[in-house]
Design a protein around this motif. Structure first.
Motif, PDB file in Angstrom:
ATOM      1  N   UNK A 164       0.808  -1.216   0.000  1.00 32.79           N
ATOM      2  CA  UNK A 164       0.000   0.000   0.000  1.00 32.79           C
ATOM      3  C   UNK A 164       0.844   1.272   0.000  1.00 32.79           C
ATOM      4  N   UNK A 165       2.140   1.164   0.209  1.00 30.59           N
ATOM      5  CA  UNK A 165       2.995   2.356   0.292  1.00 30.59           C
ATOM      6  C   UNK A 165       2.908   3.244  -0.951  1.00 30.59           C
ATOM      7  N   UNK A 166       2.940   2.702  -2.179  1.00 30.71           N
ATOM      8  CA  UNK A 166       2.799   3.584  -3.349  1.00 30.71           C
ATOM      9  C   UNK A 166       1.455   4.316  -3.388  1.00 30.71           C
ATOM     10  N   UNK A 167       0.409   3.682  -2.895  1.00 29.95           N
ATOM     11  CA  UNK A 167      -0.891   4.357  -2.827  1.00 29.95           C
ATOM     12  C   UNK A 167      -0.846   5.547  -1.871  1.00 29.95           C
ATOM     13  N   UNK A 168      -0.130   5.397  -0.776  1.00 34.96           N
ATOM     14  CA  UNK A 168      -0.037   6.492   0.184  1.00 34.96           C
ATOM     15  C   UNK A 168       0.895   7.599  -0.312  1.00 34.96           C
ATOM     16  N   UNK A 169       1.853   7.265  -1.153  1.00 37.26           N
ATOM     17  CA  UNK A 169       2.658   8.305  -1.803  1.00 37.26           C
ATOM     18  C   UNK A 169       1.752   9.145  -2.700  1.00 37.26           C
ATOM     19  N   UNK A 170       0.898   8.478  -3.467  1.00 40.74           N
ATOM     20  CA  UNK A 170      -0.053   9.204  -4.322  1.00 40.74           C
ATOM     21  C   UNK A 170      -1.019  10.029  -3.473  1.00 40.74           C
ATOM     22  N   UNK A 171      -1.446   9.487  -2.344  1.00 41.89           N
ATOM     23  CA  UNK A 171      -2.338  10.220  -1.449  1.00 41.89           C
ATOM     24  C   UNK A 171      -1.665  11.472  -0.901  1.00 41.89           C
ATOM     25  N   UNK A 172      -0.395  11.355  -0.529  1.00 42.92           N
ATOM     26  CA  UNK A 172       0.344  12.519  -0.029  1.00 42.92           C
ATOM     27  C   UNK A 172       0.439  13.605  -1.100  1.00 42.92           C
ATOM     28  N   UNK A 187      -4.984   5.670   6.395  1.00 45.00           N
ATOM     29  CA  UNK A 187      -3.554   5.977   6.450  1.00 45.00           C
ATOM     30  C   UNK A 187      -3.032   5.830   7.878  1.00 45.00           C
ATOM     31  N   UNK A 188      -3.752   6.358   8.849  1.00 45.63           N
ATOM     32  CA  UNK A 188      -3.334   6.227  10.240  1.00 45.63           C
ATOM     33  C   UNK A 188      -3.352   4.763  10.683  1.00 45.63           C
ATOM     34  N   UNK A 189      -4.358   4.021  10.292  1.00 41.76           N
ATOM     35  CA  UNK A 189      -4.410   2.594  10.630  1.00 41.76           C
ATOM     36  C   UNK A 189      -3.232   1.857  10.004  1.00 41.76           C
ATOM     37  N   UNK A 190      -2.894   2.232   8.778  1.00 35.03           N
ATOM     38  CA  UNK A 190      -1.750   1.621   8.081  1.00 35.03           C
ATOM     39  C   UNK A 190      -0.452   1.946   8.814  1.00 35.03           C
ATOM     40  N   UNK A 191      -0.293   3.204   9.249  1.00 32.75           N
ATOM     41  CA  UNK A 191       0.921   3.584   9.984  1.00 32.75           C
ATOM     42  C   UNK A 191       1.030   2.790  11.283  1.00 32.75           C
ATOM     43  N   UNK A 192      -0.098   2.609  11.968  1.00 34.81           N
ATOM     44  CA  UNK A 192      -0.080   1.785  13.178  1.00 34.81           C
ATOM     45  C   UNK A 192       0.246   0.334  12.849  1.00 34.81           C
ATOM     46  N   UNK A 193      -0.251  -0.147  11.708  1.00 33.73           N
ATOM     47  CA  UNK A 193       0.055  -1.508  11.274  1.00 33.73           C
ATOM     48  C   UNK A 193       1.533  -1.721  10.980  1.00 33.73           C
ATOM     49  N   UNK A 194       2.205  -0.663  10.531  1.00 32.88           N
ATOM     50  CA  UNK A 194       3.646  -0.765  10.276  1.00 32.88           C
ATOM     51  C   UNK A 194       4.429  -1.061  11.555  1.00 32.88           C
ATOM     52  N   UNK A 195       3.846  -0.722  12.676  1.00 32.73           N
ATOM     53  CA  UNK A 195       4.523  -0.942  13.957  1.00 32.73           C
ATOM     54  C   UNK A 195       4.611  -2.433  14.312  1.00 32.73           C
ATOM     55  N   UNK A 196       3.897  -3.284  13.600  1.00 35.21           N
ATOM     56  CA  UNK A 196       3.866  -4.711  13.916  1.00 35.21           C
ATOM     57  C   UNK A 196       5.034  -5.487  13.320  1.00 35.21           C
ATOM     58  N   UNK A 197       5.694  -4.928  12.323  1.00 34.40           N
ATOM     59  CA  UNK A 197       6.799  -5.609  11.661  1.00 34.40           C
ATOM     60  C   UNK A 197       8.115  -4.943  12.065  1.00 34.40           C
TER      61      UNK A 197
END
Length: 122
Positions: free
Chosen positions: A7-15, A57-67
């Motif tokens: 999903x990172x490229x999607x969030x780059x487009x979102x930014x 996006x915030x949920x995704x950022x929190x999800x990144x904390x799991x890896x």
């Protein structure tokens, strides 16, 4: 590699979309005519999409904390977002666009770094 990284490229487009929208609603033309962006009003569909994307996006950022190897990126993205929000809440309208641009640039850089890290781990 976690599926979250896809999903990172999607969030780059979102930014990038956020930067364009912030220029439209809080840009130099709005500041020059002393306009209040809150009076412009977003269309309901735009407001819904924007709000939903921010929540995801915030949920995704929190999800990144799991890896383990994405934890630092997720933490810094969250810190930048919270810091940017608090600065925007406490500054005048003339500094909001500067804050949004700087915040977006930092987050885009972090997302590109995250994509690069994921690419190297393949």
């Amino acid at each position: 590699m976690p599926l979250l990284l896809l999903a990172a490229p999607l969030f780059i487009a979102f930014e990038l979309w956020q930067l364009v929208m912030s220029e439209r609603y809080v840009g130099i033309k709005q500041i020059a005519r002393n306009g209040d962006p809150r009076k412009l009003g977003l269309s309901e569909i735009t407001a819904f999409c924007w709000s939903s994307a921010i929540i995801i996006y915030w949920a995704w950022m929190l999800g990144l904390m799991l890896t383990p190897f994405t934890r630092v990126h997720g933490l810094v993205l969250l810190i930048v977002s919270v810091a940017g929000f608090s600065v925007r809440r406490n500054c005048g309208i003339k500094w909001v666009l500067v804050t949004l641009t700087l915040e977006g640039a930092i987050r885009i850089g972090l997302l590109v770094s995250l994509v690069g890290t994921a690419w190297h781990r393949l």
